[in-house]
Design a protein around this motif. Structure first.
Motif, PDB file in Angstrom:
ATOM      1  N   GLY A  79      33.834  78.268  20.648  1.00  0.00           N
ATOM      2  CA  GLY A  79      33.409  79.366  19.797  1.00  0.00           C
ATOM      3  C   GLY A  79      33.507  80.721  20.458  1.00  0.00           C
ATOM      4  O   GLY A  79      33.681  81.726  19.791  1.00  0.00           O
ATOM      5  N   CYS A  80      33.365  80.739  21.787  1.00  0.00           N
ATOM      6  CA  CYS A  80      33.439  82.056  22.402  1.00  0.00           C
ATOM      7  C   CYS A  80      34.649  82.235  23.307  1.00  0.00           C
ATOM      8  O   CYS A  80      34.600  82.962  24.290  1.00  0.00           O
ATOM      9  CB  CYS A  80      32.134  82.443  23.085  1.00  0.00           C
ATOM     10  SG  CYS A  80      31.310  81.183  24.007  1.00  0.00           S
ATOM     11  N   THR A  81      35.729  81.564  22.976  1.00  0.00           N
ATOM     12  CA  THR A  81      36.998  81.892  23.621  1.00  0.00           C
ATOM     13  C   THR A  81      37.986  82.295  22.538  1.00  0.00           C
ATOM     14  O   THR A  81      37.932  81.798  21.417  1.00  0.00           O
ATOM     15  CB  THR A  81      37.603  80.693  24.394  1.00  0.00           C
ATOM     16  OG1 THR A  81      37.367  79.529  23.637  1.00  0.00           O
ATOM     17  CG2 THR A  81      37.011  80.570  25.756  1.00  0.00           C
ATOM     18  N   SER A  82      38.867  83.174  22.884  1.00  0.00           N
ATOM     19  CA  SER A  82      39.839  83.600  21.873  1.00  0.00           C
ATOM     20  C   SER A  82      41.249  83.287  22.344  1.00  0.00           C
ATOM     21  O   SER A  82      41.887  82.351  21.868  1.00  0.00           O
ATOM     22  CB  SER A  82      39.686  85.080  21.595  1.00  0.00           C
ATOM     23  OG  SER A  82      39.801  85.811  22.786  1.00  0.00           O
ATOM     24  N   VAL A  83      41.724  84.028  23.303  1.00  0.00           N
ATOM     25  CA  VAL A  83      43.103  83.852  23.758  1.00  0.00           C
ATOM     26  C   VAL A  83      43.093  83.652  25.265  1.00  0.00           C
ATOM     27  O   VAL A  83      42.220  84.155  25.962  1.00  0.00           O
ATOM     28  CB  VAL A  83      43.942  85.099  23.413  1.00  0.00           C
ATOM     29  CG1 VAL A  83      44.282  85.097  21.949  1.00  0.00           C
ATOM     30  CG2 VAL A  83      43.216  86.365  23.790  1.00  0.00           C
ATOM     31  N   HIS A  84      44.064  82.919  25.750  1.00  0.00           N
ATOM     32  CA  HIS A  84      44.102  82.695  27.189  1.00  0.00           C
ATOM     33  C   HIS A  84      44.774  83.841  27.904  1.00  0.00           C
ATOM     34  O   HIS A  84      44.292  84.339  28.905  1.00  0.00           O
ATOM     35  CB  HIS A  84      44.815  81.387  27.493  1.00  0.00           C
ATOM     36  CG  HIS A  84      43.957  80.206  27.195  1.00  0.00           C
ATOM     37  ND1 HIS A  84      42.760  79.984  27.823  1.00  0.00           N
ATOM     38  CD2 HIS A  84      44.092  79.223  26.284  1.00  0.00           C
ATOM     39  CE1 HIS A  84      42.202  78.901  27.338  1.00  0.00           C
ATOM     40  NE2 HIS A  84      42.985  78.417  26.394  1.00  0.00           N
ATOM     41  N   LEU A  85      45.909  84.254  27.376  1.00  0.00           N
ATOM     42  CA  LEU A  85      46.631  85.316  28.058  1.00  0.00           C
ATOM     43  C   LEU A  85      46.371  86.665  27.432  1.00  0.00           C
ATOM     44  O   LEU A  85      45.999  87.609  28.113  1.00  0.00           O
ATOM     45  CB  LEU A  85      48.127  85.022  28.017  1.00  0.00           C
ATOM     46  CG  LEU A  85      48.582  84.022  29.066  1.00  0.00           C
ATOM     47  CD1 LEU A  85      50.010  83.616  28.821  1.00  0.00           C
ATOM     48  CD2 LEU A  85      48.432  84.619  30.459  1.00  0.00           C
ATOM     49  N   GLY A  86      46.598  86.736  26.169  1.00  0.00           N
ATOM     50  CA  GLY A  86      46.427  88.023  25.508  1.00  0.00           C
ATOM     51  C   GLY A  86      47.746  88.512  24.949  1.00  0.00           C
ATOM     52  O   GLY A  86      48.770  87.810  25.018  1.00  0.00           O
ATOM     53  N   PHE A  87      47.719  89.687  24.390  1.00  0.00           N
ATOM     54  CA  PHE A  87      48.920  90.265  23.798  1.00  0.00           C
ATOM     55  C   PHE A  87      49.093  91.682  24.317  1.00  0.00           C
ATOM     56  O   PHE A  87      48.124  92.376  24.598  1.00  0.00           O
ATOM     57  CB  PHE A  87      48.816  90.314  22.283  1.00  0.00           C
ATOM     58  CG  PHE A  87      48.470  89.007  21.656  1.00  0.00           C
ATOM     59  CD1 PHE A  87      49.444  88.029  21.486  1.00  0.00           C
ATOM     60  CD2 PHE A  87      47.178  88.739  21.241  1.00  0.00           C
ATOM     61  CE1 PHE A  87      49.126  86.814  20.905  1.00  0.00           C
ATOM     62  CE2 PHE A  87      46.849  87.531  20.667  1.00  0.00           C
ATOM     63  CZ  PHE A  87      47.820  86.575  20.493  1.00  0.00           C
ATOM     64  N   TYR A  98      49.328  98.828  24.480  1.00  0.00           N
ATOM     65  CA  TYR A  98      48.069  98.307  23.976  1.00  0.00           C
ATOM     66  C   TYR A  98      47.940  96.865  24.427  1.00  0.00           C
ATOM     67  O   TYR A  98      48.858  96.075  24.243  1.00  0.00           O
ATOM     68  CB  TYR A  98      48.029  98.382  22.457  1.00  0.00           C
ATOM     69  CG  TYR A  98      48.063  99.789  21.952  1.00  0.00           C
ATOM     70  CD1 TYR A  98      46.903 100.519  21.799  1.00  0.00           C
ATOM     71  CD2 TYR A  98      49.275 100.396  21.644  1.00  0.00           C
ATOM     72  CE1 TYR A  98      46.931 101.823  21.347  1.00  0.00           C
ATOM     73  CE2 TYR A  98      49.327 101.699  21.190  1.00  0.00           C
ATOM     74  CZ  TYR A  98      48.144 102.411  21.044  1.00  0.00           C
ATOM     75  OH  TYR A  98      48.172 103.709  20.596  1.00  0.00           O
ATOM     76  N   MET A  99      46.817  96.563  25.021  1.00  0.00           N
ATOM     77  CA  MET A  99      46.646  95.225  25.543  1.00  0.00           C
ATOM     78  C   MET A  99      45.437  94.552  24.928  1.00  0.00           C
ATOM     79  O   MET A  99      44.369  95.154  24.829  1.00  0.00           O
ATOM     80  CB  MET A  99      46.471  95.298  27.041  1.00  0.00           C
ATOM     81  CG  MET A  99      46.658  93.971  27.696  1.00  0.00           C
ATOM     82  SD  MET A  99      46.308  94.139  29.425  1.00  0.00           S
ATOM     83  CE  MET A  99      44.612  93.711  29.418  1.00  0.00           C
ATOM     84  N   SER A 100      45.606  93.325  24.516  1.00  0.00           N
ATOM     85  CA  SER A 100      44.482  92.564  23.989  1.00  0.00           C
ATOM     86  C   SER A 100      44.245  91.367  24.887  1.00  0.00           C
ATOM     87  O   SER A 100      45.193  90.703  25.309  1.00  0.00           O
ATOM     88  CB  SER A 100      44.779  92.061  22.586  1.00  0.00           C
ATOM     89  OG  SER A 100      44.927  93.124  21.722  1.00  0.00           O
ATOM     90  N   SER A 101      42.991  91.118  25.183  1.00  0.00           N
ATOM     91  CA  SER A 101      42.664  89.938  25.970  1.00  0.00           C
ATOM     92  C   SER A 101      41.230  89.567  25.657  1.00  0.00           C
ATOM     93  O   SER A 101      40.547  90.253  24.903  1.00  0.00           O
ATOM     94  CB  SER A 101      42.830  90.235  27.460  1.00  0.00           C
ATOM     95  OG  SER A 101      42.049  91.355  27.795  1.00  0.00           O
ATOM     96  N   GLN A 102      40.810  88.473  26.267  1.00  0.00           N
ATOM     97  CA  GLN A 102      39.438  88.047  26.006  1.00  0.00           C
ATOM     98  C   GLN A 102      38.439  89.085  26.499  1.00  0.00           C
ATOM     99  O   GLN A 102      37.465  89.378  25.830  1.00  0.00           O
ATOM    100  CB  GLN A 102      39.195  86.720  26.701  1.00  0.00           C
ATOM    101  CG  GLN A 102      37.738  86.343  26.783  1.00  0.00           C
ATOM    102  CD  GLN A 102      37.404  85.151  25.943  1.00  0.00           C
ATOM    103  OE1 GLN A 102      38.261  84.351  25.617  1.00  0.00           O
ATOM    104  NE2 GLN A 102      36.163  85.022  25.570  1.00  0.00           N
ATOM    105  N   ARG A 103      38.714  89.607  27.698  1.00  0.00           N
ATOM    106  CA  ARG A 103      37.780  90.585  28.254  1.00  0.00           C
ATOM    107  C   ARG A 103      38.557  91.747  28.835  1.00  0.00           C
ATOM    108  O   ARG A 103      39.680  91.584  29.269  1.00  0.00           O
ATOM    109  CB  ARG A 103      36.967  89.942  29.385  1.00  0.00           C
ATOM    110  CG  ARG A 103      36.068  88.843  28.941  1.00  0.00           C
ATOM    111  CD  ARG A 103      35.533  88.106  30.145  1.00  0.00           C
ATOM    112  NE  ARG A 103      35.351  88.988  31.279  1.00  0.00           N
ATOM    113  CZ  ARG A 103      34.931  88.580  32.462  1.00  0.00           C
ATOM    114  NH1 ARG A 103      34.674  87.308  32.666  1.00  0.00           N
ATOM    115  NH2 ARG A 103      34.785  89.427  33.439  1.00  0.00           N
ATOM    116  N   PRO A 104      37.930  92.920  28.865  1.00  0.00           N
ATOM    117  CA  PRO A 104      38.610  94.051  29.501  1.00  0.00           C
ATOM    118  C   PRO A 104      38.785  93.796  30.994  1.00  0.00           C
ATOM    119  O   PRO A 104      37.976  93.096  31.614  1.00  0.00           O
ATOM    120  CB  PRO A 104      37.659  95.222  29.280  1.00  0.00           C
ATOM    121  CG  PRO A 104      36.625  94.763  28.355  1.00  0.00           C
ATOM    122  CD  PRO A 104      36.618  93.287  28.346  1.00  0.00           C
TER     123      PRO A 104
END
Lengths: 562, 377
Positions: A79-87, A98-104
């Motif tokens: 429930g509290c994980t989204s992506v492993h690597l990011g975009f 622009y970078m997306s990841s689980q955490r900054p």
């Protein structure tokens, strides 16, 4: 926009957690990765964008402060994980990634986002439970948070709490972006919710859990344990599963990137030094009219005192920027005649007495007709004279082969062959400057004006009229050689602005509310520090007020009267 | 039956609400040192241990079955239990997911102004984690405020057999106190209760917690003792009608069954008066209107049981009711009981007035004077 957008979730097991963050990176800025201890110090900085993407994963499992629960303090559930690597998305034009990841990546940024996440989900109360709120402070940053519920058939209460937060240090910027941000975050949220409710309805049909929980022997304690046990294995399902969309985070990434980019384009900040002068407002008004790409005809929006002035003042071509000194641009081809550099130059050419006459005519708005051959000379002559007037008063026809009436222009360049019509001679106050070129042209002469003769003639003698007091000050500045020409320019701007303010008072006085006696007018003049001699100047300069101001005064006074 | 319980009105933003003044550093009864201070009870425990359910069942009359459909609490839920004239206290329901000693929270504020901390342990679960969390919470909170009364609810015991109940209570008690002794916190006292929302045990346990926060308890107890001994009554409870928490009882031991009996009687009286009572007073919030209207100071009910016992209910104030259990033959002298009750009510009122004028109450003495001498017939 230097903000970070995150999706947060109140996890059934772990409490408030940051799920997914999107933030912009400018290539020049070096980003320090979160925590040396976590990444063995090897990735101290992130030089390339590709590197950013690959280093995103290893630090996801760590949560810095959660020392309370012994067994699941470090692991993250589905429930509290989204992506492993990011975009990562690159905006080549603006040179932003622009970078997306689980955490900054950055520790401080993460601390800020985490704090905002806890506040958004567990502290701040949003009226109606779902919707946008604003909170924050100088240290922890400011945040707009949009909380919402996503339906989950297996969750306690059949729903799960999420929020989208936008964290930014600049409070003013963030609040100004509120309408934009909230409406677009809403769109994203609605998308997620509608997807999840489809899944919810499907599951409900398959397994009427609520009925089961109520009617079955669920009250029976043994059964209760089993039911709970069934849930413990998988307490929280991922957002992918809830929306039945494998690409849900990809969609979120694109949405967030768009929001960041569009919001950044929406507002751009300009440095404003002091309040705008009347001249710059006039420039802005002119610019507004040409922005659409039409030919720049500046017709006044309010035809108060000059209805005739319709689109006749054609100012060169639409592409011209009227901003630079209000001059008429170099569209008129150069014909080799000498140029006048500035107002002081005119003063030197004419001598103080004649200059005074000329300037006097200019400031009270009499038409100045320059008759001569040299087009460049006439054009630059006109430009130099504009130093004496507010921009709004300045209407010129650079060169014409026939006489143009004074209500159309106050500066007119004329072909020497043209004579002034006789009706003008008698009725109109104008000043004619005849420019005679020398017969023998000395090309190599150090002074290009050698041999030029300027002859001033008028039927409207101002000798006995006392010049406006501001003119004396202007002349004083121009004459004073110890001042550089830039200083003179600034000095004239100040004088003009000072008198424009008086003009504003006069304008308000005359336009707002009728029935003012002569006595009142005199008193007013005294108060603003003007005399009767200044009256022609004041009344002429009223034409130079910006439309914006006039409109404002008129509407205000109308309200006042009503 | 709706399971969507709207609890918005209890939600209060966490950082706000600072108007309860500084921490009380006095000794003894914390509540008496600041007359305007509302005693604060914290409900803590691991997630899913039943904190919100307790709050709903005790203070909102939610049916225990409905608590299955509560969603997980994501923020602190603060609630004032104000409609009870004697005890005005706050109950804060703290989600188990959060770490309140984290820098994100103002733990000084949360625990500094707190009077009682109820830690809820799910007895049907493996309570190893819960004990660790209990130890962590209690020791940290004790450091912040040593005056907190720590209560441990061993909850959801309805699923356990009687033997198992006793075993787990002993086990939990043992381990928790051992942990505290190991940590050098011998002075920290924990009280343990076996509770369940499916019976009256939760009400009883909560009653005891609340009673500890009432400085006038000895007075009230004394008052009740005098009352029952002079009226031939076996047992008397002073109830907060709405929550069915008993504020005080006489000094004889409380029998669980008689407590349940009294609770049931209040329910019966409430139900009947909701139907037939007059609806005059609209000064209450709508959700409580029903119950408030049902009762007024003239309310009175007698139930005769077939085992020769009589239950007698009299309203004392708007929120308080006195419920007595007595033998049928003692009830023959109802006039005497009524007169004694009248004296008792007068005594209670004097206690209130003293409290209102913020005078320090010297326990016991004023009482007997206020009580008067009941005549013997």
């Amino acid at each position: 926009m230097n903000a970070i957008i995150s999706l947060c979730h109140f996890c059934e097991l772990h409490g408030p957690k940051v799920l997914f963050c999107t933030q912009p990176f400018h290539p020049e800025e070096k980003t320090v990765s979160a925590g040396d201890s976590e990444t063995e110090g090897a990735d101290g900085s992130i030089p390339s964008r590709r590197h950013v993407a690959s280093s995103a994963e290893p630090m996801t499992p760590q949560t810095p402060t959660h020392n309370s629960l012994p067994n699941y303090k470090n692991d993250l559930c589905e429930g509290c994980t989204s992506v492993h690597l990011g975009f990562v998305s690159h905006d080549e034009e603006a040179a932003v990634s622009y970078m997306s990841s689980q955490r900054p990546q950055h520790r401080d940024v993460f601390a800020m986002v985490r704090q905002a996440c806890i506040r958004s989900l567990s502290c701040e109360v949003c009226p109606g439970r779902e919707g946008p709120i604003f909170f924050g402070d100088e240290q922890q940053g400011h945040a707009i948070s949009y909380t919402f519920y996503i339906k989950d058939y297996q969750a306690r209460g059949f729903q799960r709490l999420y929020s989208v937060i936008v964290v930014m240090m600049d409070k003013i910027y963030l609040l100004n972006s509120w309408p934009f941000l909230v409406s677009h975050i809403e769109t994203v949220v609605e998308h997620l919710k509608s997807k999840a409710s489809v899944v919810f309805e499907n599951e409900k049909v398959k397994m009427p859990l609520r009925q089961y929980r109520l009617t079955s022997t669920s009250v029976n304690p043994k059964n209760f344990i089993q039911q709970r046990g069934g849930n413990v294995n998988k307490p929280a399902r991922s957002l992918n599963e809830l929306t039945d969309d494998k690409h849900v985070f990809k969609v979120l990434h694109t949405s967030f990137v768009w929001i960041l980019k569009a919001c950044g384009n929406r507002l751009s900040e300009t440095l404003l030094e002091g309040p705008p002068t009347e001249d710059s407002i006039i420039d802005m008004e002119k610019q507004e009219e040409t922005e659409e790409g039409f030919v720049k005809l500046f017709s006044k929006k309010l035809g108060i005192d000059d209805d005739l002035e319709l689109g006749l003042d054609v100012l060169s071509n639409p592409g011209t920027n009227p901003g630079d000194n209000g001059t008429i641009d170099e569209v008129v081809e150069d014909d080799g005649s000498p140029e006048i550099i500035d107002i002081r130059h005119i003063y030197k050419l004419l001598g103080s007495r004649r200059f005074h006459v000329l300037a006097h005519h200019v400031v009270i708005g009499n038409q100045i007709i320059l008759r001569g051959k040299g087009r460049t000379l006439i054009r630059t002559f006109q430009n130099a004279l504009t130093w004496l007037l507010p921009k709004g008063c300045y209407r010129a026809v650079p060169y014409s082969d026939e006489y143009v009436e004074s209500y159309r222009c106050n500066f007119l360049g004329l072909n020497p062959a043209v004579s002034i019509p006789s009706y003008v001679n008698t009725s109109e106050p104008f000043l004619l400057v005849d420019i005679y070129e020398p017969e023998d042209v000395h090309l190599e002469s150090p002074d290009p004006f050698k041999g030029y003769i300027f002859k001033l003639s008028t039927f409207f003698d101002l000798d006995k009229v006392v010049a406006p007091s501001v003119l004396q000050k202007m002349e004083h500045a121009i004459v004073n050689d110890s001042l550089s020409i830039e200083v003179v320019d600034q000095c004239l701007i100040c004088l003009k602005e000072e008198w424009m303010n008086k003009v504003k008072v006069m304008f308000k006085f005359t336009k707002a509310g009728g029935g003012r006696s002569e006595e009142d007018a005199k008193n007013l003049l005294k108060i603003v520090g003007a005399t009767d001699d200044d009256k022609p100047l004041l009344s002429y300069w009223m034409r130079g007020l910006s439309d914006q101001y006039k409109k404002h005064i008129l509407s205000a006074s109308r309200q006042h009267v009503l | 039956m709706s399971h969507e319980v709207d609890d918005m009105k209890y939600g209060i933003s966490f950082p706000g609400d600072f108007n309860y003044g500084p921490d009380i550093d006095g000794e003894g009864d914390t509540a008496s040192t600041l007359p305007q201070h509302k005693p604060r009870i914290l409900l803590m425990g691991l997630r899913r241990s039943g904190k919100s359910s307790i709050q709903k069942v005790v203070f909102h009359k939610v049916s225990p079955n409905e608590t299955l459909f509560l969603e997980s609490t994501n923020k602190m839920v603060k609630e004032d239990v104000t409609n009870c004239s004697f005890v005005v206290f706050q109950v804060w329901d703290l989600p188990g997911h959060l770490d309140y000693f984290d820098s994100a929270f103002d733990s000084e504020h949360i625990f500094g102004g707190c009077d009682a901390l109820i830690f809820v342990i799910d007895s049907q679960d493996d309570y190893q984690d819960a004990l660790a969390k209990l130890h962590f919470t209690v020791s940290r909170a004790y450091k912040i405020n040593a005056n907190i009364k720590f209560e441990v609810f061993i909850h959801k015991v309805d699923g356990l057999s009687d033997d198992h109940k006793i075993d787990s209570q002993r086990d939990i008690h043992q381990r928790a106190t051992d942990d505290l002794v190991d940590a050098g916190l011998e002075n920290l006292h924990l009280s343990f209760y076996l509770t369940s929302i499916y019976d009256h045990s939760i009400f009883e346990a909560f009653s005891k917690v609340v009673q500890k926060l009432i400085p006038q308890i000895p007075t009230l107890e004394n008052l009740l003792d005098i009352f029952i001994s002079n009226s031939g009554i076996e047992k008397a409870f002073l109830f907060d009608v709405v929550s069915k928490i008993y504020i005080a009882t006489d000094s004889s031991p409380v029998d669980m069954q008689s407590y349940e009996l009294c609770c049931d009687m209040i329910d019966v009286v409430l139900d009947i008066s909701t139907i037939y009572g007059d609806d005059a007073d609209f000064s209450f919030p709508p959700e409580r209107l029903k119950e408030e209207n049902a009762f007024n100071t003239d309310s009175c009910a007698v139930i005769k049981l077939n085992n020769g016992t009589v239950m007698y209910l009299r309203q004392v104030t708007k929120y308080l009711a006195l419920v007595c259990i007595l033998r049928e033959d003692s009830f023959k002298r109802q006039g005497l009981i009524d007169y004694n009750f009248w004296c008792f009510r007068k005594g209670i009122k004097e206690v209130f007035e003293l409290r209102k004028t913020n005078k320090q109450l010297t326990n016991g003495e004023n009482l007997e004077n206020g009580m008067g001498e009941p005549p013997q017939v």
